[in-house]
Design a protein around this motif. Structure first.
Motif, PDB file in Angstrom:
ATOM      1  N   PHE A   1     -12.598   2.960  -8.198  1.00  0.00           N
ATOM      2  CA  PHE A   1     -11.209   3.020  -8.650  1.00  0.00           C
ATOM      3  C   PHE A   1     -10.217   2.510  -7.620  1.00  0.00           C
ATOM      4  O   PHE A   1      -9.027   2.496  -7.864  1.00  0.00           O
TER       5      PHE A   1
ATOM      6  N   PRO B   1      -3.908   0.971 -12.051  1.00  0.00           N
ATOM      7  CA  PRO B   1      -3.477   1.243 -10.673  1.00  0.00           C
ATOM      8  C   PRO B   1      -2.193   0.523 -10.281  1.00  0.00           C
ATOM      9  O   PRO B   1      -1.513   0.954  -9.364  1.00  0.00           O
ATOM     10  N   PHE B   2      -1.859  -0.577 -10.963  1.00  0.00           N
ATOM     11  CA  PHE B   2      -0.720  -1.371 -10.501  1.00  0.00           C
ATOM     12  C   PHE B   2       0.553  -1.161 -11.308  1.00  0.00           C
ATOM     13  O   PHE B   2       1.602  -1.662 -10.947  1.00  0.00           O
TER      14      PHE B   2
ATOM     15  N   PHE C   1      -6.534   5.679 -12.233  1.00  0.00           N
ATOM     16  CA  PHE C   1      -7.812   4.983 -12.369  1.00  0.00           C
ATOM     17  C   PHE C   1      -7.704   3.798 -13.328  1.00  0.00           C
ATOM     18  O   PHE C   1      -8.254   2.736 -13.071  1.00  0.00           O
ATOM     19  N   LEU C   2      -6.985   3.992 -14.437  1.00  0.00           N
ATOM     20  CA  LEU C   2      -6.941   2.958 -15.476  1.00  0.00           C
ATOM     21  C   LEU C   2      -5.947   1.847 -15.146  1.00  0.00           C
ATOM     22  O   LEU C   2      -6.261   0.671 -15.262  1.00  0.00           O
TER      23      LEU C   2
ATOM     24  N   TRP D   1      -6.806  12.613  -7.486  1.00  0.00           N
ATOM     25  CA  TRP D   1      -6.082  11.553  -6.780  1.00  0.00           C
ATOM     26  C   TRP D   1      -4.576  11.686  -6.916  1.00  0.00           C
ATOM     27  O   TRP D   1      -3.841  11.307  -6.026  1.00  0.00           O
TER      28      TRP D   1
ATOM     29  N   PHE E   1      -6.799   8.315   5.183  1.00  0.00           N
ATOM     30  CA  PHE E   1      -7.168   8.844   3.862  1.00  0.00           C
ATOM     31  C   PHE E   1      -6.674   7.929   2.756  1.00  0.00           C
ATOM     32  O   PHE E   1      -7.373   7.691   1.762  1.00  0.00           O
ATOM     33  N   LEU E   2      -5.466   7.396   2.929  1.00  0.00           N
ATOM     34  CA  LEU E   2      -4.908   6.483   1.922  1.00  0.00           C
ATOM     35  C   LEU E   2      -5.824   5.273   1.743  1.00  0.00           C
ATOM     36  O   LEU E   2      -6.181   4.902   0.620  1.00  0.00           O
TER      37      LEU E   2
ATOM     38  N   TRP F   1      -3.848  -2.973  10.408  1.00  0.00           N
ATOM     39  CA  TRP F   1      -2.680  -2.858   9.524  1.00  0.00           C
ATOM     40  C   TRP F   1      -1.683  -1.873  10.117  1.00  0.00           C
ATOM     41  O   TRP F   1      -0.485  -2.089  10.127  1.00  0.00           O
TER      42      TRP F   1
ATOM     43  N   VAL G   1      -3.038  17.796   5.552  1.00  0.00           N
ATOM     44  CA  VAL G   1      -3.480  16.640   4.765  1.00  0.00           C
ATOM     45  C   VAL G   1      -5.003  16.566   4.771  1.00  0.00           C
ATOM     46  O   VAL G   1      -5.637  16.382   3.725  1.00  0.00           O
ATOM     47  N   ALA G   2      -5.593  16.744   5.956  1.00  0.00           N
ATOM     48  CA  ALA G   2      -7.051  16.618   6.074  1.00  0.00           C
ATOM     49  C   ALA G   2      -7.768  17.684   5.261  1.00  0.00           C
ATOM     50  O   ALA G   2      -8.726  17.391   4.538  1.00  0.00           O
TER      51      ALA G   2
ATOM     52  N   MET H   1      -7.833   0.396  -4.993  1.00  0.00           N
ATOM     53  CA  MET H   1      -6.944  -0.726  -5.196  1.00  0.00           C
ATOM     54  C   MET H   1      -7.619  -2.046  -4.820  1.00  0.00           C
ATOM     55  O   MET H   1      -7.481  -3.043  -5.523  1.00  0.00           O
TER      56      MET H   1
ATOM     57  N   LEU I   1      -9.022   5.902  -0.132  1.00  0.00           N
ATOM     58  CA  LEU I   1      -8.869   5.833  -1.585  1.00  0.00           C
ATOM     59  C   LEU I   1      -8.855   4.370  -2.043  1.00  0.00           C
ATOM     60  O   LEU I   1      -9.480   4.010  -3.032  1.00  0.00           O
ATOM     61  N   TYR I   2      -8.119   3.531  -1.303  1.00  0.00           N
ATOM     62  CA  TYR I   2      -8.018   2.122  -1.690  1.00  0.00           C
ATOM     63  C   TYR I   2      -9.369   1.412  -1.606  1.00  0.00           C
ATOM     64  O   TYR I   2      -9.627   0.471  -2.348  1.00  0.00           O
TER      65      TYR I   2
ATOM     66  N   LEU J   1      -0.196  12.768   0.445  1.00  0.00           N
ATOM     67  CA  LEU J   1      -0.049  11.697   1.434  1.00  0.00           C
ATOM     68  C   LEU J   1       1.405  11.220   1.495  1.00  0.00           C
ATOM     69  O   LEU J   1       1.915  10.920   2.578  1.00  0.00           O
TER      70      LEU J   1
ATOM     71  N   ASN K   1       2.521   1.519  -3.515  1.00  0.00           N
ATOM     72  CA  ASN K   1       1.518   1.928  -4.499  1.00  0.00           C
ATOM     73  C   ASN K   1       1.218   3.421  -4.377  1.00  0.00           C
ATOM     74  O   ASN K   1       1.086   4.126  -5.386  1.00  0.00           O
ATOM     75  N   MET K   2       1.146   3.899  -3.128  1.00  0.00           N
ATOM     76  CA  MET K   2       0.904   5.330  -2.908  1.00  0.00           C
ATOM     77  C   MET K   2       2.015   6.154  -3.546  1.00  0.00           C
ATOM     78  O   MET K   2       1.754   7.128  -4.263  1.00  0.00           O
TER      79      MET K   2
ATOM     80  N   ILE L   1      -3.558  14.084  -4.306  1.00  0.00           N
ATOM     81  CA  ILE L   1      -3.760  13.509  -2.970  1.00  0.00           C
ATOM     82  C   ILE L   1      -2.676  12.490  -2.653  1.00  0.00           C
ATOM     83  O   ILE L   1      -2.115  12.485  -1.551  1.00  0.00           O
ATOM     84  N   PHE L   2      -2.354  11.646  -3.623  1.00  0.00           N
ATOM     85  CA  PHE L   2      -1.284  10.674  -3.382  1.00  0.00           C
ATOM     86  C   PHE L   2       0.048  11.388  -3.113  1.00  0.00           C
ATOM     87  O   PHE L   2       0.829  10.951  -2.272  1.00  0.00           O
TER      88      PHE L   2
ATOM     89  N   PRO M   1       0.812  -1.226   0.000  1.00  0.00           N
ATOM     90  CA  PRO M   1       0.000   0.000   0.000  1.00  0.00           C
ATOM     91  C   PRO M   1       0.844   1.274   0.000  1.00  0.00           C
ATOM     92  O   PRO M   1       0.503   2.253  -0.663  1.00  0.00           O
TER      93      PRO M   1
ATOM     94  N   ILE N   1      -4.054   9.896  10.400  1.00  0.00           N
ATOM     95  CA  ILE N   1      -4.952  10.621   9.514  1.00  0.00           C
ATOM     96  C   ILE N   1      -4.559  10.364   8.053  1.00  0.00           C
ATOM     97  O   ILE N   1      -5.417  10.130   7.204  1.00  0.00           O
ATOM     98  N   ALA N   2      -3.254  10.321   7.766  1.00  0.00           N
ATOM     99  CA  ALA N   2      -2.810  10.087   6.394  1.00  0.00           C
ATOM    100  C   ALA N   2      -3.085   8.647   5.977  1.00  0.00           C
ATOM    101  O   ALA N   2      -3.541   8.389   4.855  1.00  0.00           O
TER     102      ALA N   2
ATOM    103  N   LYS O   1      -9.908  -3.194  -7.462  1.00  0.00           N
ATOM    104  CA  LYS O   1      -9.159  -3.706  -8.614  1.00  0.00           C
ATOM    105  C   LYS O   1      -8.586  -5.087  -8.316  1.00  0.00           C
ATOM    106  O   LYS O   1      -8.536  -5.946  -9.198  1.00  0.00           O
TER     107      LYS O   1
ATOM    108  N   PHE P   1      -7.328  16.975   1.553  1.00  0.00           N
ATOM    109  CA  PHE P   1      -8.159  15.849   1.120  1.00  0.00           C
ATOM    110  C   PHE P   1      -9.603  16.306   0.907  1.00  0.00           C
ATOM    111  O   PHE P   1     -10.253  15.905  -0.062  1.00  0.00           O
TER     112      PHE P   1
END
Lengths: 285, 311
Positions: free
Chosen positions: B141, A54-55, A51-52, A249, B131-132, B177, A238-239, B143, B135-136, A256, A38-39, A252-253, A35, B127-128, B146, A242
């Motif tokens: 969309f 992700p990996f 979106f299309l 996204w 939010f992460l 986690w 961050v809050a 993770m 999204l997942y 984060l 990926n972020m 946001i990524f 995770p 908090i981060a 998917k 967001f």
């Protein structure tokens, strides 16, 4: 060590069990790492690409995501605020905490236990629940929406556990060292500075890490006390980011990642200290 | 006082020195922690108009908490969710933490890496991470969606955070986690502290691995289990950022993820849905949070103390 888990000499049943455990650990290790990875990778993509695919790796590394978040997103300021507030709070926690631990553990007097318990009261009871009177108090002192107010709260938040851990350590420093210093003409302040503190350095490191993580990460108190944008800390930033950029996204990524990656980098180099420091309150010795 | 013989007699100003060392910290703690603790006890016994204190009403606020709408529904609902947090954490996080800690203490291959890796999320801002994961969890969309698609399980995938049945657990999984490395490392430290000859002699006497764990290791790490239980309790009562980041201040959907923490914050400071702060009820809630923390910590310490084994 005789009791190490060994694969080769084990019976068939045990081999299956060990394989299962090893698989469990590997799976969980991936679950921890992926995770975050990926972020970080996603923070260089465009939202469409996230979106299309992700990996996959980004087709084009978009460093401008970070530039946007850092400048127009205000993260440069949030980062600076977090650094200023955390470092001053930690300095005060360590200074006043070690002084108090010295006063509680190296002297005997009637009120000692009362003073000690006063410091400890903050360990079990959550300060968050006292937020209403605290808010009214800070408002009367004109310390709402101020970095100084936050520093004061974080200092108070760190003191109880700091005094607890340091007093426990300082109690064990032999009195003879103190007497010897006195004969050499040291007063109490010099003893604290030149005898007690240098000997306590290992626990000071421990306590610093024990406090730095919750203070750096704290969200609740900035949420209650900070209203201006230019005083936000990183978690509060961050809050609000967001909330504002729900669908962007990519940004946001990136935001984060700014909040998460620096901690991981420091951890990679100092993991031993972090593990020892963070579990200091829960592990003896 | 025979020790005065050895003690140099420079202690005329001892009292002043103690004051000098203790006072700065004591003042800060008194003002920022102790005073507000007592003030919220007191505040809960008064009626309030905005942030102005009005008349003394005794335990009226506590009564309203359990009889007046919406509190009489929100409070039990939030308490139930806090219970879910506690039991899930005990059953999953602490049990797996113990298993991981045990495997690591037996120096299973790769233990040094696992140890550092599992602990890493503990340091990250809640908090981060919240939010992460939000999204997942995104049903379109995210993770997880998917991954379900990749595994051909798309029909089992759903809006984990949008469904009242699963939302709280979805948040709890994020927190497990984030936090599982903590009990893992505490248990690891406790298990590593057990003298090796104890275990070795049992091993040489032919005791099975399970027997060694259940009869020797486990009883000896009960103090750590107690510490983790108390910390889990206090943590479960104080859940706030997790819900705030993933389900909002109102504990959406429809208060399904509401906890004492979010309910208290909404009551004390207001939110978009319920705008006016109600200090009286908020103070009563905070007093309840204190008492829960205090009662449960003391109870579990007493409970475990009777089971503690000394070498």
């Amino acid at each position: 060590m005789i009791l190490n888990i060994r694969f080769t000499q084990a019976s068939f049943g045990k081999k299956i069990l060990y394989t299962f455990f090893q698989l469990l650990l590997v799976t969980y290790a991936v679950a921890v790492l992926y995770p975050v990875l990926n972020m970080f990778v996603s923070s260089f993509k465009s939202t469409r690409e996230i979106f299309l695919n992700p990996f996959s790796l980004p087709t084009e590394w978009r460093f401008e995501n970070y530039a946007k978040v850092w400048k127009s997103g205000g993260f440069g300021i949030y980062f600076l605020n977090s650094i200023i507030i955390t470092s001053i709070s930690i300095a005060m926690v360590i200074l006043f905490g070690s002084m108090a631990a010295n006063g509680v553990s190296r002297y005997t007097y009637k009120m000692r236990l009362v003073v000690y318990l006063a410091f400890l009261s903050g360990i079990v009871l959550p300060l968050k629940a006292a937020i209403i009177p605290l808010f009214l108090l800070m408002r009367n002192l004109h310390l709402t929406n101020s970095r100084l107010g936050l520093i004061l709260i974080f200092t108070a938040m760190g003191l109880p556990s700091t005094v607890f851990i340091l007093a426990g350590f300082m109690r064990g420093i032999p009195k003879e060292l103190e007497y010897a210093a006195r004969i050499d003409g040291c007063n109490d302040l010099m003893i604290y500075r030149h005898v007690i503190m240098p000997l306590s350095m290992s626990s000071i490191t421990l306590v610093t890490i024990y406090n730095i993580v919750p203070i750096w990460n704290d969200f609740f108190f900035p949420l209650v006390f900070i209203s201006s944008e230019n005083k936000r800390t990183l978690p509060l930033g961050v809050a609000s980011f967001f909330g504002q950029y729900q669908i962007a996204w990519d940004l946001i990524f990136a935001a984060l990642s700014i909040a998460i990656i620096p901690m991981i980098i420091i951890y990679v180099f100092m993991s031993k200290y972090f593990i020892k420091g963070m579990t200091a309150g829960a592990v003896k010795g | 006082m025979q020790s005065t013989l050895h003690k140099p007699a420079f202690n005329k100003y001892r009292f002043l020195w103690v004051l000098f060392f203790v006072m700065p910290g004591l003042i800060i703690v008194s003002v920022v922690i102790i005073y507000p603790l007592f003030a919220s006890l007191l505040n809960s016994l008064y009626s309030w108009n905005g942030f102005e204190r009005q008349a003394f009403v005794g335990l009226e606020n506590f009564k309203s908490l359990f009889t007046k709408f919406p509190y009489n529904q929100r409070v039990p609902n939030a308490l139930m969710n806090n219970l879910k947090w506690f039991f899930s954490a005990m059953l999953i996080q602490n049990v797996f933490g113990l298993l991981f800690g045990y495997l690591l203490s037996r120096n299973i291959k790769g233990h040094e890496i696992y140890k550092r890796l599992f602990f890493m999320p503990v340091l990250l801002p809640i908090i981060a991470v919240g939010f992460l994961w939000k999204l997942y969890y995104n049903p379109q969309f995210g993770m997880f969606t998917k991954i379900f698609e990749l595994l051909g399980l798309a029909r089992y995938s759903q809006a984990w955070l949008g469904n009242a049945e699963t939302a709280t657990y979805a948040i709890i999984i994020m927190n497990i986690w984030r936090w599982i490395g903590f009990p893992t490392l505490v248990f690891l430290a406790a298990l590593d502290n057990i003298p090796e000859d104890c275990l070795e002699s049992a091993h040489l006497d032919g005791a099975s691995e399970w027997k060694i764990f259940s009869k020797i290791s486990f009883p000896l790490i009960i103090p750590s289990i107690m510490v983790i239980t108390v910390l889990t309790l206090i943590g479960s009562i104080n859940v706030f950022e997790q819900v705030y980041s993933m389900a909002g201040l109102d504990g959406s959907p429809n208060y399904a993820t509401d906890t004492l923490g979010t309910l208290f914050y909404r009551t004390a400071f207001g939110s978009q849905a319920s705008t006016i702060p109600v200090v009286s009820i908020g103070s009563a809630l905070s007093v309840i949070i204190y008492f829960l923390c205090l009662i449960f910590s003391v109870a579990s310490i007493v409970f475990f103390q009777s089971k503690e084994v000394e070498l």
